[in-house]
Structure formats: C-alpha cells, structure tokens
Enzyme design. Structure first.
Site, PDB file in Angstrom:
ATOM      1  N   TYR A   1       0.845  -1.200   0.000  1.00  0.00           N
ATOM      2  CA  TYR A   1       0.000   0.000   0.000  1.00  0.00           C
ATOM      3  C   TYR A   1       0.877   1.246   0.000  1.00  0.00           C
ATOM      4  O   TYR A   1       1.735   1.407   0.869  1.00  0.00           O
ATOM      5  CB  TYR A   1      -0.875  -0.062   1.240  1.00  0.00           C
TER       6      TYR A   1
ATOM      7  N   TYR B   1      -5.677   6.494  -6.571  1.00  0.00           N
ATOM      8  CA  TYR B   1      -6.025   6.129  -5.207  1.00  0.00           C
ATOM      9  C   TYR B   1      -7.440   5.551  -5.121  1.00  0.00           C
ATOM     10  O   TYR B   1      -8.414   6.288  -4.943  1.00  0.00           O
ATOM     11  CB  TYR B   1      -5.872   7.336  -4.279  1.00  0.00           C
TER      12      TYR B   1
END
Lengths: 391, 155
Positions: free
Chosen positions: A293, A343
């Site tokens: 991430y 995102y």
C-alpha cells in the site's frame, strides 16, 4: 483440520474474479454507476453469475461511497446472507477479503463481492476532506488536517531514525513510475528520474508531489469463493493463503489521530507480520512479489521493513538498487502502485496482486508469481494478505 | 499555577475552531486561562493526551488534571507548502510540530514566529498560547529562540 496457527479460511478460499471501472480524474458518473461497473466486471470475470453472489462487502471514508445494498440492488443480486459496509480508509481491502473468505469458509456465504468505489477526484477528495472524531480538535486548529501532513510527520521520523535522505523516498517514486509506463490504466505515466523527483516542489515537507498518490474517480472489485469451487472457474484460482490485521496499542481516537503512537518510524506492518506469516505457513523469503500500500512513498519503505522483506533501515537501498523492479528479487507495486494507478484506497493494490498471481498481467506480468504479499493501510492500523497460486 | 508564555503578536492566521466536547472542555478552559494541564492517571500514574474518559494505558476511570510546564523536545515536524485546508491558505507555508513533553505525552501545534530550517529532532521546545480570532490555541517555539522572550503578555 487446519494446522495450529493457521485460520480455517486460509488455503481453502480464493479470489476468482477481478473487475475495474474506468479510472479517471472526472468520471462524469455517479459512484453507484462506477461501483456497479466494477462489480459486474468482477462477477463476469469470475465465470459466475449475479445469481450466485450472496455476500457484499464494501468500505467508505467520510461517506464518500454508496452502501453495498445499492450495488446489490443495481446488479440484481438475489437474497444476501452476508453483508457489511465499513467506515474505514485504506486499512480495509485485505481485511474485507479476509472477512469474505471467513464468511465462505464458515458456510455463511458462498460467493462474496468486495468493492470500493468513489469519485475521489471530482467529488469528495480524501486529501482535503476534514473527518469528524474526538481528537480532531487537537490538530485541526494548528493546520494539521490532511493525510499528506500526517504521513509526512512519519516519513520525516523514519528517515531520521534510519539515516535516510530524500533519495530513499525518491527511489520508490522512480521505481514505480517505471512500472506505470506499461500500465494503460495508470493516470500518472510520464517517466520520472531522480533529478526530476528532487526538483519537484514540496507539498508537505519532506513530501514532494511525486511522493503522493493521485486522487481519482473509479471503482475496483473482487469476488471470493471456496477454492473447491474456484477450480471449476475460468481463471487460475488466487488462494487466500494468509491474512492478518493489526491496530496498535494507542491507535488513537479517530483516523488521523497519531499523537499517542510511540514510534513514527514503524507502522502496523511491523505488528501483524508474525501473524501473517504464521497464517500462511510461509515467510518473507517465499514471496515472489509484493503489492505494498503506497498512498505515499514512505509507506512502501515502512511496509517492506515491517514485513521483514527488507532489513531495518535498508528498504531505501533495496529499492534504489533495483530489487523491487522487474528484474529484481522482489518486484513491488507492479502496476505503478497507488502513486501511479490512482487512489482507490488500496483495492487496486489487492486486485493487481490477484492478476499477477494468475499470470494474467500481460505487459506488466512478472516472471515469478507463485506468492504475493499485499498490504492495506499506512500508519497505526491495517491488514495484509498472502495470495498464492493454487497447488 | 504557572502560565504558558502568551505570544500576543502572532500574525493573523486562519481559524478552524476546535470541536470542543464534554471530555475536553476542561482542557480548553485551562488553555483559555493560559494554563497547560495534562490528565494523569490515579492508578498507573502516567500522564496521557488527548484527554479521554479513562486512562488509555491501564483503562482506569480515575485521573486528575495536573499543570505542565510546556517544555519538551521536538519529535517530528511538517512544513506545509500546499493549502490542503482553505482556512489556512494565507498561512502557507507554515510548520506544525509534534513535541514530546517532559511529562511524556506528545502534542501537536503550530511553530510560531520561527523558520523551520533550524529545527532538528530533539530541539528543546516550549509550548505557548496564542489567539486567532479570539480563540486561544496551543503553539510552540524553540526554547532557546528569540520568540521565547518576545511577546509575553498576561492572560
């Protein structure tokens, strides 16, 4: 019977479908439309039909999405036997796939859709949205309210503690931009050199523009079922081999409250690593690739170290030396990451892992793809999975 | 009880008023009077922040407010170059520091009247109060800096 320490859902469940909507800076569409597109694509990709899906899991932050029931209704799903919507950030994707796998392994559901959808650029932008919570009063008046700022505090401390400089962050940005060049879905694809990185303007020092993920409009979904069922479906099963979650002691009073956290140089990955590897019966050295991430470059460095994929303080040199590149020991963020693909709160981090483990990433495909570790989350809490090719 | 230095001549800045609640009202009232108080647990004796109904270290419901000197060391800081919050657009660039107080807890606050270029981790810092549009807020200056002696005012 699972061996002691291995949860019942690990090794017995699999991701069988992956779907995306268009990803853009201005979708011109409703979040529901994006979610339905990704959900329908994932279900179609799985070889199953809407009538087979009996569970829906999703997450949103500050109410920026639609509830799972809206997607279930729009996709004409039948009666559901498992559903939940979390109010959570990028900590959620691996946790939700683990929950889907648990629902399947327990017999509570047979096929579970997990999705994230948002108009994150044209609508409510996470980078500037002020959330509610008991501790915001202790930081908003000072002008501390945005994710790049919180994470910059951690990045600075991390670099201080390990003796790293901006090149450690820049190495991540440069390495991932190289992968983005081969990813048509990425919204940021222009090549980046270290010189260009160092010349880029600061946004929240030590972060420069290329250190930060790009807000986008889009949706991403996966479908989870039993490994037994997966073997009859079109794609190679992506086994949920391991899973873990951790929220540290003193994780704060609201998302973004980091005042009580003892060590800004170590994030949640440090806390869940043992549980993750034990649940999978594997270790860091068994990973062929990684999807870490990366809302910001620093979280990749912390994630590599926290999981034991790099030694303490060595993640920067590891990335800079090319080990996370195509030809390296541990290809990482092979779609360019959230930094380049945009995102979607880490749902696309997880989806890329599944596609790579299947061997279906086309131009982006890395040669060795038996096992991929995935993380969700950046700071005090988060989740992780080990996804593996079926034996 | 000692007061925190009041920085009276801070440049006019943006205000996001604190969302004060029943758990925090006493802390903000003390700050309004120029005091920095920290809750300290009756059971484990640790000071903690932010204020919570129970001690976050041991879970005990008994705690009491104690005056704090406001001295600490710099743990981390961020120089904000982009107006993430439109309320602070005219403040940019500005620096927020996270300081570990001598009593243990960490607090965040605006760095006042100083260039962040001189900061290093561990720099001795001093909590101060300042006002924006009448709202008392907590900020920081470096303990050895000029600002430590400028602008002192009575509360």
């Amino acid at each position: 019977m699972s061996p002691p320490g291995r949860p019942a859902f690990c090794g017995t469940t699999a991701i069988v479908g992956v779907g995306y909507s268009d990803i853009s800076r201005e979708s011109g569409r409703s979040v529901l439309s994006l979610a339905a597109e990704a959900g329908a694509a994932a279900i179609a990709d799985s070889g199953l039909g809407a009538a087979d899906v009996d569970g829906v899991l999703s997450f949103s932050l500050g109410g920026d999405s639609v509830p799972g029931q809206a997607v279930a209704t729009t996709l004409a799903l039948p009666q559901l036997s498992y559903a939940a919507d979390l109010s959570l950030g990028g900590q959620a994707p691996c946790l939700l796939v683990a929950q889907a796998a648990m629902a399947v392994a327990s017999g509570m559901a047979k096929v579970v859709l997990v999705f994230r959808a948002l108009n994150g650029r044209s609508g409510q932008r996470v980078g500037r949205h002020r959330t509610e919570g008991p501790a915001t009063q202790y930081r908003y008046p000072a002008g501390l309210s945005a994710w790049p700022q919180y994470q910059a505090l951690w990045a600075r401390r991390y670099l201080l503690e390990v003796g790293g400089g901006p090149e450690a962050l820049g190495a991540v940005a440069v390495a991932q931009r190289r992968y983005a060049e081969a990813n048509e879905r990425a919204v940021v694809r222009r090549p980046l050199t270290m010189d260009a990185y160092l010349a880029a303007p600061y946004v929240a020092e030590p972060f420069r523009v290329p250190d930060c993920t790009t807000e986008v409009d889009g949706a991403c979904a996966v479908v989870v079922t039993s490994l037994e069922r997966a073997r009859d479906l079109p794609h190679p099963p992506v086994v949920v081999a391991g899973a873990a979650y951790a929220a540290g002691h003193r994780s704060g009073l609201d998302i973004g409250d980091v005042l009580a956290w003892p060590d800004y140089s170590r994030n949640f990955t440090h806390l869940l690593a043992d549980d993750l590897w034990r649940s999978a019966g594997l270790g860091p050295a068994d990973m062929s690739l990684a999807q870490i991430y990366d809302c910001f470059t620093s979280t990749v460095l912390m994630g590599l170290e926290g999981l034991g994929l790099a030694e303490r303080g060595q993640a920067g040199p590891f990335v800079a030396s090319g080990e996370t590149g195509r030809a390296g020991r541990l290809p990482t963020n092979t779609n360019g990451g959230l930094l380049c693909e945009g995102y979607l709160h880490g749902m696309n981090t997880l989806a890329e892992a599944a596609i790579q483990v299947r061997g279906e990433a086309g131009e982006r495909q890395v040669a060795r793809h038996e096992s991929c570790v995935v993380t969700s989350g950046a700071l005090v809490d988060g989740s992780a999975l080990v996804l593996s090719a079926a034996p | 009880m000692s007061s925190l230095p009041l920085i009276a001549d801070v440049a006019e800045g943006g205000l996001v008023p604190p969302a004060i609640d029943p758990d925090s009202r006493w802390w903000w009232e003390a700050l309004e009077a120029g005091e920095l108080l920290l809750p300290r647990c009756d059971n484990c004796a640790k000071a903690f922040f932010p204020p919570t109904p129970r001690c976050p270290e041991c879970g005990s419901p008994g705690w009491r407010p104690e005056p704090a000197g406001g001295d600490g060391e710099l743990y981390s800081w961020v120089v904000t170059h982009h107006p993430f919050d439109p309320a602070f657009a005219s403040d940019v660039p500005y620096t927020v520091v996270v300081v570990t107080l001598a009593e243990g807890p960490r607090l965040a606050g605006r760095l006042l009247g100083e260039d962040p270029g001189e900061l290093v981790a561990g720099t001795a810092m001093q909590a101060v109060t300042y006002r924006v549009a009448g709202q008392a807020l907590l900020g920081f200056v470096s303990a050895g800096g000029e600002q430590g002696t400028r602008g002192r005012g009575s509360t």
